[in-house]
Design a protein around this motif. Sequence first.
Motif, short mmCIF file in Angstrom:
data_model
loop_
_atom_site.label_atom_id
_atom_site.label_comp_id
_atom_site.label_asym_id
_atom_site.label_seq_id
_atom_site.Cartn_x
_atom_site.Cartn_y
_atom_site.Cartn_z
N ALA A 430 46.26 -78.80 -88.01
CA ALA A 430 46.85 -79.21 -86.74
C ALA A 430 45.76 -79.48 -85.70
O ALA A 430 45.86 -80.44 -84.92
CB ALA A 430 47.81 -78.14 -86.23
N GLY A 431 44.71 -78.67 -85.71
CA GLY A 431 43.62 -78.88 -84.77
C GLY A 431 42.89 -80.18 -85.02
O GLY A 431 42.50 -80.89 -84.09
N VAL A 432 42.73 -80.53 -86.32
CA VAL A 432 42.06 -81.79 -86.66
C VAL A 432 42.85 -82.98 -86.13
O VAL A 432 42.30 -83.90 -85.51
CB VAL A 432 41.88 -81.90 -88.19
CG1 VAL A 432 41.41 -83.30 -88.58
CG2 VAL A 432 40.88 -80.86 -88.68
N VAL A 433 44.17 -82.98 -86.36
CA VAL A 433 44.99 -84.11 -85.93
C VAL A 433 45.11 -84.14 -84.41
O VAL A 433 45.13 -85.23 -83.80
CB VAL A 433 46.37 -84.05 -86.61
CG1 VAL A 433 47.27 -85.18 -86.11
CG2 VAL A 433 46.22 -84.15 -88.13
N ALA A 434 45.17 -82.98 -83.78
CA ALA A 434 45.17 -82.95 -82.31
C ALA A 434 43.88 -83.57 -81.77
O ALA A 434 43.89 -84.28 -80.74
CB ALA A 434 45.33 -81.51 -81.81
N GLY A 435 42.78 -83.33 -82.48
CA GLY A 435 41.52 -83.94 -82.08
C GLY A 435 41.53 -85.45 -82.23
O GLY A 435 40.96 -86.17 -81.40
N LEU A 436 42.20 -85.94 -83.30
CA LEU A 436 42.33 -87.39 -83.47
C LEU A 436 43.08 -88.00 -82.28
O LEU A 436 42.71 -89.06 -81.77
CB LEU A 436 43.09 -87.70 -84.77
CG LEU A 436 42.40 -87.34 -86.08
CD1 LEU A 436 43.33 -87.64 -87.26
CD2 LEU A 436 41.10 -88.12 -86.24
N LEU A 437 44.14 -87.33 -81.84
CA LEU A 437 44.90 -87.83 -80.70
C LEU A 437 44.08 -87.78 -79.42
O LEU A 437 44.12 -88.71 -78.61
CB LEU A 437 46.19 -87.01 -80.54
CG LEU A 437 47.32 -87.35 -81.51
CD1 LEU A 437 48.44 -86.33 -81.41
CD2 LEU A 437 47.86 -88.75 -81.23
N ALA A 438 43.35 -86.71 -79.26
CA ALA A 438 42.51 -86.60 -78.06
C ALA A 438 41.51 -87.75 -78.02
O ALA A 438 41.23 -88.30 -76.94
CB ALA A 438 41.79 -85.25 -78.05
N GLY A 439 41.01 -88.12 -79.18
CA GLY A 439 40.08 -89.24 -79.24
C GLY A 439 40.73 -90.56 -78.88
O GLY A 439 40.03 -91.53 -78.53
N GLN A 440 42.06 -90.63 -78.97
CA GLN A 440 42.80 -91.84 -78.59
C GLN A 440 43.31 -91.75 -77.15
O GLN A 440 44.11 -92.58 -76.73
CB GLN A 440 43.99 -92.01 -79.54
CG GLN A 440 43.61 -92.28 -80.98
CD GLN A 440 43.04 -93.68 -81.18
OE1 GLN A 440 43.42 -94.62 -80.48
NE2 GLN A 440 42.10 -93.83 -82.10
N GLY A 441 42.88 -90.73 -76.42
CA GLY A 441 43.26 -90.61 -75.01
C GLY A 441 44.38 -89.62 -74.74
O GLY A 441 44.72 -89.36 -73.57
N PHE A 442 44.96 -89.03 -75.79
CA PHE A 442 46.04 -88.06 -75.60
C PHE A 442 45.43 -86.67 -75.38
O PHE A 442 45.46 -85.79 -76.24
CB PHE A 442 46.96 -88.05 -76.82
CG PHE A 442 47.77 -89.31 -77.00
CD1 PHE A 442 49.06 -89.41 -76.46
CD2 PHE A 442 47.24 -90.40 -77.67
CE1 PHE A 442 49.79 -90.57 -76.61
CE2 PHE A 442 47.97 -91.57 -77.81
CZ PHE A 442 49.25 -91.66 -77.28
N THR A 443 44.88 -86.48 -74.21
CA THR A 443 44.17 -85.24 -73.91
C THR A 443 45.11 -84.05 -73.78
O THR A 443 44.66 -82.91 -73.76
CB THR A 443 43.36 -85.40 -72.62
OG1 THR A 443 44.23 -85.84 -71.56
CG2 THR A 443 42.24 -86.43 -72.81
N GLY A 444 46.41 -84.30 -73.69
CA GLY A 444 47.39 -83.21 -73.63
C GLY A 444 47.86 -82.77 -75.00
O GLY A 444 48.79 -81.96 -75.10
#
Length: 545
Positions: A430-444
């Motif tokens: 879950a942390g890895v995929v959350a990081g992928l989203l953060a890299g796309q601008g989804f910082t939340g």
Amino acid sequence: MTDRGVRDLGWDDSLYETRPQHEADAARTGPPAPGAPDGGRAQRAAGTRRRRGRRALRWTAVVLALLILGTAGAGYAYYQHLSHNIRKGKRNSGASNVHKTPTNALNILLLGSDSRNTDANLKLGGAKYTRGDKPRADVIMLVHVSADRSNMSVVSIPRDTRVPIPKCTDPKTGETFPATTHAIINESLTHGGPGCTLATVQNLTGVYIDHWMMIDFAGVVKMADAVGGVEVCVRQNVWDHPTPDQPGGSGLKLKAGRQKIYGKTALQWLRTRHAFESDLGRAEAQHMYMNSMVRELRSQNVFTDSGRLRNLAEAATKALQVSEEIGTPKKLYDLGMELKSVPSKRITMLTMPPATDPENDQHYIPDAVNAPRVWAKLVHDVPFDDNGAKKPPKKPAESGPPARPAADIPVAVVNGTAGDSTGTPVNGRAGVVAGLLAGQGFTGAVKAAEAQPSATTAIAYPAAQGAQARSDALAVAKALKLPVGLVKESSHVASVTLVVGADWREGTAYAGGADPDAKLPDSAGALNGSDKSTCMPVYAPYRWQ
């Protein structure tokens, strides 16, 4: 069905459970018909439904039971008699975090037990020393009826499939069974009854199961005779008997060609494995039998023969054990009415796509790529057939309100990777995929603290937030290149929630295994309910001259 319609048929639980006979009789109006214990309304109601009734009966002895109950109402005494016949049990007795979706889709788990705990069952096979043993699940089928009741899918799970079985508690004895990650799925029935098998299948598929129904050997024989026989077909003469290389066998012995089978022979057909080469062949034979039963019932005018209807209702209620929330004739009738509109050509029988168990080549595990495709179609209520009315093209995602800026969209990322056949999570996923989203601008985007095993990846958005939440969820899907079909509304989430399923255990790119729009794999062996041409091939050692 309206309350009045239920009363007219004599199937109102509130009347029968709370009012004595004379009060129930007094509640009816109009002069009684001669010899009619309920004032004749059941007969008149049945007459007005006769044309619809001929279309109502559907595919298997278990579903037959539901629909027969709805036509056999003959007043208080008979209702109470049928109620006494029905055996009930707890719906869920195992650990499962699968939630019901907000759609109106209906899922039922059908089980065939190998119980030999009665004289009738012992006569049909098995050694006397097995009496008293806990039964196992010889047949496991997941029935999905679409939300609009236009189509039905029946997925067989081979009994020798290795899966995780969750912690279960036997509702009768209170005995608790610890979770196990390496067990054969038919053993789940011994860990806490049908409710444990339900929890096991829910965890395996990610599909919320509303009810379960179970039938044993003797019940199958009774129902086969009550129906009047079912046509099957074998390409060669078959005799499923012990051989030097393989002990046991069902005893099935038939000549090649099409023929009707009854009673014990029907049970042998449904249990035959060796002559049909494997559990997969047995599932195919079971699907043929069930589809043939649909056609047999449709060809019969059973609704004009009250005596036969009663015989069918007797056989059905004595044969079945059901989850407690549907444990009255009226509730079974209501459930049957939910199924009556599905035509044969919209019924699809299939088998979970299997792979060989690396620990035992006589067992199976779910195919890591193709099984999630099947589960995804069930979860997202996507039909398995192409025989429905053609729907207009989907509106483009941009037709709704624009998504909010990525940084303003909170996303909970849940680790569901333990939802595969091993039950082993990928730690930190879950942390890895959350990081992928953060890299796309989804910082939340944040990882959720609690895991939720799921066979398939999915994105849920809060139903209460409507179109805006859907647009936000679609933006998350687009950022990760996930299929739009994985996005669904839910009343169980507070924000956009991404469950990273067992179909995405590694890598940064989603492989698409759980895309609900993906083509059904050939390994599922799909059989349409209107197909009359199927004929089972017989494995060479079990052919006779």
